[in-house]
Design an enzyme around this catalytic site. Structure first.
Site: not given
Ligand code: DX5
Ligand code: ZN
Length: 217
Positions: A8, A33, A35, A37, A66, A68, A137, A175
């Protein structure tokens, strides 16, 4: 079972993405990965299409996106075009889930559904035959660096059991809060794609961290 680590980049040095990507490539990380948001589906805002396009230009790594965001159906084709290899979206978001899976696949990309810690396993059983991956998750989505929620382990186990019973070829991704302590637990429950952000990027030796998460050292 073959295990994969997806890094990530939320925990990467975002102003030095090019060298962070090189580091992933040379240290045995399997996927990147990404993310996304939107500040509505989750309480945080990250990066999106223009950044993904630029990442795509500098790497052949599998880009594991991913989403969100609140209405993923509206955006999945554009994320496919921007270079995603896998797109995960949340079953709890506003879009029609089956329509969104179809649209992702028609764009030539692998489709995954993600579920938050409080969403029961049974809600996705009927979707499994159509999915390339199911993302459980293991923290509330929104931020990197949170602590693993142990209650989610049973859900991983139930989903893997169902996939095996149906004879499907569907990956189970976890994740959030994955580290040297939690990785063996989720693998034992049946996860085979492990996302790691803070644990990987904090490690002094990233390739050793990848090996430790996969469990082959
Ligand atoms: C959280 C993300 C994750 C996050 C994981 O909403 O979807 O991908 O970045 O980070 P760690 O491994 O630090 O929990
Ligand atoms: Zn994620």
């Amino acid at each position: 079972m073959k295990y994969y680590v997806s890094a990530s980049v939320l925990s990467a040095d975002l102003l030095d993405m090019r060298s962070e990507i090189k580091k992933l490539e040379t240290n045995g990380v399997d996927m990147l990965h990404f993310d996304v948001m939107d500040g509505i589906f989750v309480n945080n805002i990250t990066y999106g299409l223009p950044v993904l396009e630029q990442v795509r230009k500098v790497t052949d790594m599998t880009l594991d996106v991913h989403l969100m965001i609140t209405d993923p159906l509206r955006y999945v084709e554009r994320f496919a075009k921007a270079g995603a290899d896998i797109i995960s979206f949340h079953s709890e978001s506003a879009s029609d889930v089956r329509e969104t899976i179809k649209t992702i696949k028609n764009a030539g990309v692998k489709a995954a559904v993600a579920i938050k810690p409080n969403t029961p396993a049974e809600t996705v059983y009927d979707l499994l035959p159509d999915l390339d991956m199911l993302l459980v998750m293991t923290v509330e989505p929104g931020f990197g660096g949170q602590s693993f929620i142990f209650d989610t382990v049973e859900k991983v186990r139930l989903i893997r059991k169902r996939i095996n019973a149906l004879g499907l070829n569907c990956d189970v991704q976890v994740d959030g809060g994955i580290n040297y302590e939690t990785a063996p637990i989720v693998k034992d429950a049946g996860a085979n794609v492990l996302v790691s952000g803070s644990c990987l990027f904090k490690a002094e030796d990233m390739s050793e961290a990848v090996r430790k998460i996969k469990g082959d050292s």
